[in-house]
Design an enzyme around this catalytic site. Structure first.
Site, PDB file in Angstrom:
ATOM      1  N   HIS B 408      42.173  78.673  25.175  1.00 23.16           N
ATOM      2  CA  HIS B 408      42.057  77.681  26.241  1.00 23.16           C
ATOM      3  C   HIS B 408      42.882  76.418  25.962  1.00 23.16           C
ATOM      4  CE1 HIS B 408      38.913  80.195  27.750  1.00 23.16           C
ATOM      5  NE2 HIS B 408      38.117  79.971  26.740  1.00 23.16           N
ATOM      6  N   HIS B 570      38.268  83.489  31.233  1.00 19.17           N
ATOM      7  CA  HIS B 570      38.555  84.523  30.252  1.00 19.17           C
ATOM      8  C   HIS B 570      39.190  85.723  30.926  1.00 19.17           C
ATOM      9  CE1 HIS B 570      35.098  82.269  28.580  1.00 19.17           C
ATOM     10  NE2 HIS B 570      35.935  82.203  27.578  1.00 19.17           N
TER      11      HIS B 570
END
Lengths: 221, 682
Positions: B408, B570
């Site tokens: 991330h 995700h």
């Protein structure tokens, strides 16, 4: 059947690690369909880490071996699987507390103990399409077989059959918790990888206990 | 069906005039029939031929390709799914309606479809059993079949005192009224207090007679209940808490108040002997069993009912029908092959990545980040995955520890620094860190005033941060946890706590960091962080999926012209897939969903975050921001600040998310508090 030493318990984890490593690719493919494809790697590396940690010293009592197994699995894996199996092994360690050896019944008892630990940590319910859909029926099978007075090896073969049926049933379930939950309907038709790896562990327990039987003496010619 | 007239015979002729029809009776007849909507009789008259000739012309026109009949793809899909369901489960019939249609709810649309099916099958003199539930009641309220005589409508189960509109009594009486039929109630509760009580009741003459009529049913129309916790059967209180868990673990669905397993076998528990109504064997003996049920949560239950042979006619929707078939291992084959490009490219086997050994990717990223920003962050000694601010801990200041999976970037180390988080912990790619590094980070930054954990709502993070918190509490460190839930796409408003925590989490990092920097106590920092999370709304979309370093495979498939709306960080697929739209349409889509929930009125202010999910060009983010600002201006909502760029990515996903923080004076002042981190600096 004689009771098993801690050294034997290490041996048992080694077998699970080998079976998990064999299934690495297959589990990865299952996970790839509904998750991020790392379940095979996580499980194989988690059990390999256990073996590395516990093999160093075979003088520990069984409960300590189990506790160390849980800790090393958790540190290697993290994610969701780590805490769940760490809790499973912690529950198993509590059951073995104070023992110097492990009986065949204790080995079969690992199934309900693992299921208990996982359920407490994960709070997944039946039908949520998780590893619990294999662990819960397997645990029930062990306890029922025990109540019926069946031998530990039979308890484990019943557990294995129940886990396989539970695993296959996850195909018709829609994931309700965990990463796959956000997939919703798209998780239908796929086996849950967590349930698949649960079957591998339970099958390895059965395989291992089966191999511990005393050799049948050969008949004199 | 949308017939389309193609004029093959006049393709090369630029003078296409109606008069020419006269030369070609096939074309003439086709035009009159399909375009002008005349009957075959009228056409015969107009053309001066016999009606059978017209019929023959029309058939000929189709076989010669003058008329092509196109079935709209959606309709075609309902057809193939219903045929597949009918064949696979050996049903008498199956009606599949589109999942999305007019403005009515799925329940009402299923009810309407069920009403049609029932009306088509019902005959004078029939005894019709009926169960209870929302879909069944909706069916009863939509059916109309004048002219039926001597029909009896009988309740399939006893009644309930539950405070719901769709009780067995209501369903049966509404249906009887609509059909001008005699209503036969079952004058007893569906579930009585004991088996003995049931034995006594069923011997009472009134009830015995009613049950006798129920046993004579020619048809039944029923709903199928899921046993998922959110299902009607639970929320209605129909079971009155009687479902003792251990006996019903194998149950996945309920029919007429009875329970069945995934394989359709009866699940017998303590309630069995206390239930008054149709038994499962009795149900199977009814000649025609119409089930009306849809919704993805019901797939397992419907599948179980089909496997058990309890249904002879199924009414459902496309998505549910496809789900059932997928669960049976049947795959949708309705997708037509797409045209191949002239020179096909070799299919790609993997996504290109600039990495070394995939196993080292996370650690090498962190090493690089720490070197790039060494004036701000440093590793926690002894832990590869924990990063702390260079200047800390500060005695008496609440410490903030944030984290989650890797992938991330610049989350989470980008939010570590003065006035922001004190430490960040990352796990493997898209996997929560284990408790060890979280504990190491906590110990490294604890200033004695307590520690606040902030992370997104993912099961792995909740468990691992939860375990770390337990352990730190045992060591005497006060820990509070903020689990962020800003992703509006991931769960409905009523279950906000089930939502994922995504890009909007960075606002919570910022506000909590500022609160801690102002030396506010732990409880206040916690409350402010919660308050911020509650006022943050995020929604994302993806044009292309991301791929993990370990697999180098796209984490999901996205069609050549498709985008995924409500996508997770995700690579989790989102809530809807549709064709890529113009940027303004997409911006509206995301903003409208946010505005639906955010109780902002004219004059309110917001902070905006237009975030890249990894691989979208910044230029496109600015196009979206421009539209969002336009819309907010039109609504009279002020924009205090706009952040545009990579704040919370999802590896190489091509996509973006829009986060809106609904400001109040307190949050606004904390947002302006000076800070110094890789991402936020002021």
């Amino acid at each position: 059947m004689e009771d098993f030493s801690s050294r034997k318990l290490i041996d048992l984890f080694r077998l699970i690690a080998v079976r998990m490593s064999d299934a690495r690719r297959e589990l990865g493919a299952l996970d790839g369909a509904i998750g991020d494809a790392d379940h095979g790697n996580s499980m194989a590396e988690g059990f390999a880490a256990i073996v590395r940690a516990i093999a160093a010293d075979d003088d520990r009592p069984p409960a300590e071996v189990m506790l160390l197994a849980g800790q090393s699995f958790l540190s290697a894996v993290g994610a969701t699987t780590g805490p769940l199996y760490a809790s499973a092994m912690l529950a198993a360690a509590n059951g073995l507390d104070g023992k110097t050896t492990v009986s065949a019944a204790d080995v079969a008892g690992l199934v309900p103990a693992f299921a208990d630990g996982i359920a407490k940590r994960g709070h997944a319910r039946p039908g949520d399409k998780t590893m619990m859909d294999a662990w819960a029926p397997a645990a029930r099978a062990v306890l029922e077989a025990e109540k019926a007075g069946l031998a530990p090896i039979v308890r484990l073969s019943r557990a294995r059959a129940a886990a396989i049926a539970g695993r296959d049933d996850t195909r018709a379930m829609m994931a309700a918790v965990g990463r796959a939950a956000s997939l919703g309907p798209r998780s239908l038709g796929h086996i849950d990888p967590g349930a698949a790896s649960a079957v591998i562990i339970i099958a390895a327990l059965h395989e291992w206990l089966h191999a511990q039987r005393p050799p049948v003496p050969e008949k004199a010619q | 069906m949308a017939p389309r007239l193609t004029n093959r015979q006049t393709e090369d002729n630029d003078a296409v005039i109606p008069l020419r029809f006269g030369d070609d009776p096939l074309l003439w007849a086709s035009w009159l029939y399909y375009e002008e909507g005349l009957t075959q009789g009228a056409i015969a008259e107009q053309m001066g031929v016999s009606r059978p000739s017209v019929n023959a012309y029309l058939a000929d026109a189709r076989s010669r390709g003058i008329v092509n009949i196109d079935i709209a793809p959606d309709m075609f899909r309902t057809l193939t799914i219903s045929v597949a369901l009918r064949d696979h489960f050996n049903l008498q019939d199956c009606l599949v309606i589109p999942t999305h249609g007019d403005e009515r709810s799925l329940i009402d649309r299923l009810g309407g479809a069920g009403a049609k099916v029932l009306a088509r099958n019902l005959r004078s003199g029939d005894t019709l059993a009926v169960t209870w539930g929302r879909t069944v009641l909706s069916m009863a309220d939509q059916i109309s079949h004048p002219g039926l005589k001597d029909v009896r409508v009988v309740q399939a189960t006893g009644g309930t005192t539950a405070q719901i509109p769709w009780t067995p009594e209501a369903c049966a009486s509404h249906l009887a009224k609509a059909l001008n039929a005699r209503a036969i109630p079952i004058s007893a509760p569906a579930i009585v207090s004991s088996a003995k009580m049931r034995e006594m009741l069923v011997r009472e003459s009134v009830l015995a007679e009613q049950l006798g009529i129920l046993a004579e049913a020619d048809r039944i129309v029923m709903g199928i209940s899921s046993l998922r916790p959110e299902s009607t059967i639970h929320t209605s209180g129909f079971l009155e808490g009687g479902m003792q868990h251990s006996h019903y673990q194998d149950a996945v669905g309920s029919l007429t108040g009875r329970f069945i397993s995934a394989r359709g076998e009866p699940v017998i528990g303590p309630m069995h002997e206390r239930t008054i109504g149709l038994g499962l064997d009795q149900l199977r003996a009814i000649p025609q069993r119409i089930a009306i049920a849809g919704g993805m949560d019901k797939v397992a239950a419907i599948l179980a009912a089909l496997r058990g042979g309890y249904v002879s006619i199924l009414v459902t929707d496309i998505a549910t029908g496809r789900g059932i078939l997928n669960a049976e291992g049947y795959h949708d084959t309705t997708q037509r092959p797409t045209a191949q490009p002239d020179r096909a490219l070799r299919p790609r086997t993997h996504v290109k990545k600039l990495i070394n050994n995939p196993k080292d990717a996370v650690d090498e990223t962190l090493r690089g980040a720490v070197l790039a920003h060494e004036h701000l962050i440093a590793p926690v000694p002894g832990s590869k995955r924990a990063i702390r601010a260079i200047d800390g801990p500060k005695p008496g200041k609440v410490a903030i520890v944030i984290g989650g999976g890797a992938g991330h970037e610049p989350a989470f180390w980008g939010y570590v620094g003065a006035g922001m988080a004190d430490a960040a912990v990352v796990g493997n790619t898209f996997a929560s860190p284990p408790p060890d590094p979280i504990i190491a980070a906590t110990r490294a930054v604890d200033g004695g005033a307590g520690v606040l954990y902030i992370y997104g709502n993912f099961s792995g993070d909740v468990m691992n941060f939860g375990m770390a918190a337990e352990i730190m509490e045992a060591e005497g460190v006060k820990v509070r946890s903020i689990i962020t839930t800003d992703d509006v796409a991931s769960s409905p408003r009523e279950t906000r706590s089930a939502r994922r925590g995504v890009a909007g989490t960075v606002f919570t990092f910022k506000i909590a960091g500022a609160a801690a920097a102002r030396m506010l106590p732990l409880e206040t920092c916690e409350a402010l962080a919660k308050h911020t999370n509650a006022r943050t709304y995020t929604m994302g979309l993806a044009l292309e999926p991301s791929s993990l370093p370990e697999t180098r495979q796209p984490s999901f498939e996205l069609g050549p012209d498709d985008m995924e709306i409500g996508v997770g960080v995700h690579g989790e697929p989102g809530v809807e897939r549709r064709s890529v739209e113009l940027a303004d349409t997409c911006a509206d889509l995301l903003l409208d969903r946010v505005l639906e929930e955010m109780p902002a009125t004219e004059g309110d202010e917001v902070a905006l975050l237009v975030n890249s999910l990894g691989s979208i060009p910044n230029s496109e983010l600015y196009i979206v921001l421009r539209r969002v600002r336009q819309r907010l201006k039109a609504r009279g909502i002020g924009v205090h600040c706009s952040y545009v760029g990579s704040y919370y990515t999802s590896l190489d996903m091509v996509g973006m998310s829009l986060s809106v923080l609904h400001l109040d004076s307190e949050i606004k002042s904390l947002l302006e508090h000076p800070c110094r981190s890789v991402v936020f600096s002021s």
